[in-house]
Design a protein around this motif. Structure first.
Motif, short mmCIF file in Angstrom:
data_model
loop_
_atom_site.label_atom_id
_atom_site.label_comp_id
_atom_site.label_asym_id
_atom_site.label_seq_id
_atom_site.Cartn_x
_atom_site.Cartn_y
_atom_site.Cartn_z
N UNK A 58 23.72 17.55 -21.23
CA UNK A 58 24.22 16.18 -21.15
C UNK A 58 25.71 16.12 -21.48
N UNK A 59 26.14 16.89 -22.48
CA UNK A 59 27.56 16.89 -22.83
C UNK A 59 28.39 17.51 -21.72
N UNK A 60 27.88 18.61 -21.15
CA UNK A 60 28.62 19.24 -20.07
C UNK A 60 28.73 18.31 -18.86
N UNK A 61 27.68 17.51 -18.60
CA UNK A 61 27.75 16.53 -17.51
C UNK A 61 28.80 15.46 -17.81
N UNK A 62 28.94 15.08 -19.09
CA UNK A 62 29.97 14.11 -19.46
C UNK A 62 31.37 14.66 -19.20
N UNK A 63 31.56 15.95 -19.44
CA UNK A 63 32.86 16.57 -19.17
C UNK A 63 33.15 16.57 -17.67
N UNK A 64 32.13 16.89 -16.87
CA UNK A 64 32.32 16.87 -15.41
C UNK A 64 32.63 15.45 -14.92
N UNK A 65 31.94 14.45 -15.49
CA UNK A 65 32.20 13.07 -15.11
C UNK A 65 33.62 12.65 -15.45
N UNK A 66 34.13 13.16 -16.58
CA UNK A 66 35.50 12.84 -16.98
C UNK A 66 36.51 13.41 -15.98
N UNK A 67 36.29 14.64 -15.56
CA UNK A 67 37.18 15.24 -14.55
C UNK A 67 37.14 14.43 -13.27
N UNK A 68 35.91 14.03 -12.87
CA UNK A 68 35.78 13.22 -11.65
C UNK A 68 36.48 11.88 -11.80
N UNK A 69 36.41 11.29 -13.00
CA UNK A 69 37.07 10.00 -13.23
C UNK A 69 38.59 10.12 -13.18
N UNK A 70 39.12 11.23 -13.62
CA UNK A 70 40.57 11.44 -13.54
C UNK A 70 41.02 11.49 -12.09
N UNK A 71 40.25 12.21 -11.27
CA UNK A 71 40.56 12.25 -9.84
C UNK A 71 40.42 10.87 -9.22
N UNK A 72 39.36 10.16 -9.61
CA UNK A 72 39.14 8.81 -9.09
C UNK A 72 40.27 7.87 -9.51
N UNK A 73 40.82 8.07 -10.71
CA UNK A 73 41.93 7.24 -11.16
C UNK A 73 43.16 7.42 -10.28
#
Length: 435
Positions: A140-155
């Motif tokens: 779950x934590x590793x998925x949160x890290x991946x989501x953060x990277x995706x959110x940076x790209x989305x930003x």
């Protein structure tokens, strides 16, 4: 069913539905991944261990940092965006904010940031390490890290999208694309493809009924939707003829007359309520059945561009070009007839239908009135009308175009100071002046 589809379309175009849906999905994902972590005690190794060590303190630190950053970025970005769009709306019109709210990318970005924040809170709450229990949700934590990277790209994508979405050419192009899709939905038939029937004799049909009553609006506001299928079905069941006097886009007040009912017997209040349930009112206009609404958005941009405070004829000319394209499409479509028949081919409903001349009036009347002091826009209006005239399919369309052209010429004769500008405009309008 049509009414449900309309309400569903309104729901998905709101600014809150898609974000809430994404948040709900994030909650489900958090529960699912936590359950998966509980089944499999995964220990990070190799490259993954460089990103997340797998300790409880590391998990809390990562999740706390991500959740704080996500909610902070979401608030800051959308605050700045709304300020920028508010300033832009003063130039293009307040409806620009509605277009922004209905933009699917904007909804997804808001939902994604808030969903990541909620996801991190749920996972953070599950992290525990003491003498009796140790639970570190590594997956779950590793998925949160991946989501953060995706959110940076989305930003980055989002900032680029906002930067170009408030440019005049992009705003006009977006409205033009929406207008084109709306017209193809409302007018799908080409000339000659519709099942035209002889025009009925309404006086003769009305004389067959003994009773005449009025249909009143159940509430005030803009008429957004009329379920014509339901109205026709009810009219057939009650054996009545309904003449509607308004169409979607019209503003009505409560208890205003919106139609006439011809029947063999008096209509009960319950049956009147059933008919009124087929009408949906709201505080603003929508594009689902209101074909003129998108045209008015384009006209509003042109009118503001021609105001003395802005004085931007290039934006107005761009609006005229896009409206010309839409009207050229309308010259070859089959406008729906106002008559609605039931399954037994009996006339039941007569609507207030759109016409080509009405659409032409909505597109060019106000632009002509605001553009009297701008020869370049007036000349482009004549050029657009000439193009529409060339593509017109019947004499009524050509007469409507010629009438608009003559109005422009008369306005130019009163307001043009330069004779060469007036001569240039008249030469381009010869197709209408010679008739």
């Amino acid at each position: 069913m049509n009414k449900i589809q309309f309400l569903w379309g309104k729901l998905v175009s709101t600014f809150w539905f898609i974000p809430i849906l994404i948040v709900v999905l994030a909650i489900g994902m958090a529960i699912g991944l936590l359950y998966l972590d509980n089944l499999y005690n995964y220990q990070p190794s190799g490259v993954v261990q460089l990103v997340f060590s797998g300790s409880a303190d590391s998990a809390r630190s990562v999740l706390s940092t991500i959740s704080g950053a996500m909610i902070g970025v979401a608030g800051t970005v959308f605050s700045l965006t709304l300020v920028a769009l508010t300033l832009a709306s003063s130039q293009f019109g307040p409806r620009l904010l509605n277009n922004f709210m209905h933009d699917r990318l904007n909804q997804v970005v808001l939902g994604t940031y808030i969903a990541t924040y909620v996801y991190c809170l749920l996972v953070l709450n599950s992290v525990s390490q003491n003498d009796s229990l140790q639970f570190i949700p590594t997956i779950s934590v590793f998925m949160a890290i991946l989501a953060t990277v995706a959110n940076i790209i989305l930003l980055i994508v989002f900032i680029h999208h906002i930067a170009i979405s408030i440019q005049a050419d992009r705003v006009i192009a977006d409205i033009s694309s929406s207008l084109s899709r709306n017209m193809k939905t409302l007018f799908p038939d080409q000339l000659g493809e519709g099942n035209e029937k002889p025009t009925p004799n309404l006086d003769e049909i009305r004389n067959k009924f003994q009773q005449n009553s009025v249909l009143l609006a159940g509430e005030g506001g803009y008429l957004q939707y009329v379920d014509e299928g339901l109205v026709t079905e009810i009219a057939s069941e009650l054996d009545i003829l309904l003449l509607l006097q308004i169409r979607p886009g019209a503003f009505v007040v409560e208890h205003q007359q919106i139609g006439e009912i011809y029947s063999l017997a008096p209509i009960s209040p319950g049956d009147l309520d059933r008919i009124q349930d087929a009408f949906i009112y709201g505080q603003s206009r929508t594009t689902q059945q209101d074909a003129e609404f998108s045209i008015h958005q384009m006209v509003e941009i042109a009118a503001r561009a021609l105001s003395p405070g802005i004085n931007d004829p290039f934006t107005a000319i761009s609006c005229v070009d896009n409206l010309c394209s839409t009207l050229c499409y309308l010259t070859r479509v089959q406008f729906p007839l106002p008559y609605r028949y039931d399954e037994e081919n009996v006339l039941r409903v007569v609507t207030d239908s759109l016409t080509f001349e009405g659409m032409l009036n909505a597109a060019f009347n106000q632009i002509r009135q605001f553009a009297v002091g701008s020869p370049s826009v007036m000349i482009r209006l004549v050029e657009a009308l000439k193009t529409i005239h060339t593509l017109s399919e019947d004499q009524e369309q050509r007469e409507a175009v010629e009438r608009h052209t003559r109005m422009i010429v008369r306005a130019a004769e009163k307001h043009f100071d330069e004779k060469n500008d007036l001569q240039d405009l008249k030469e381009r309008s010869n197709f209408a002046l010679q008739t």
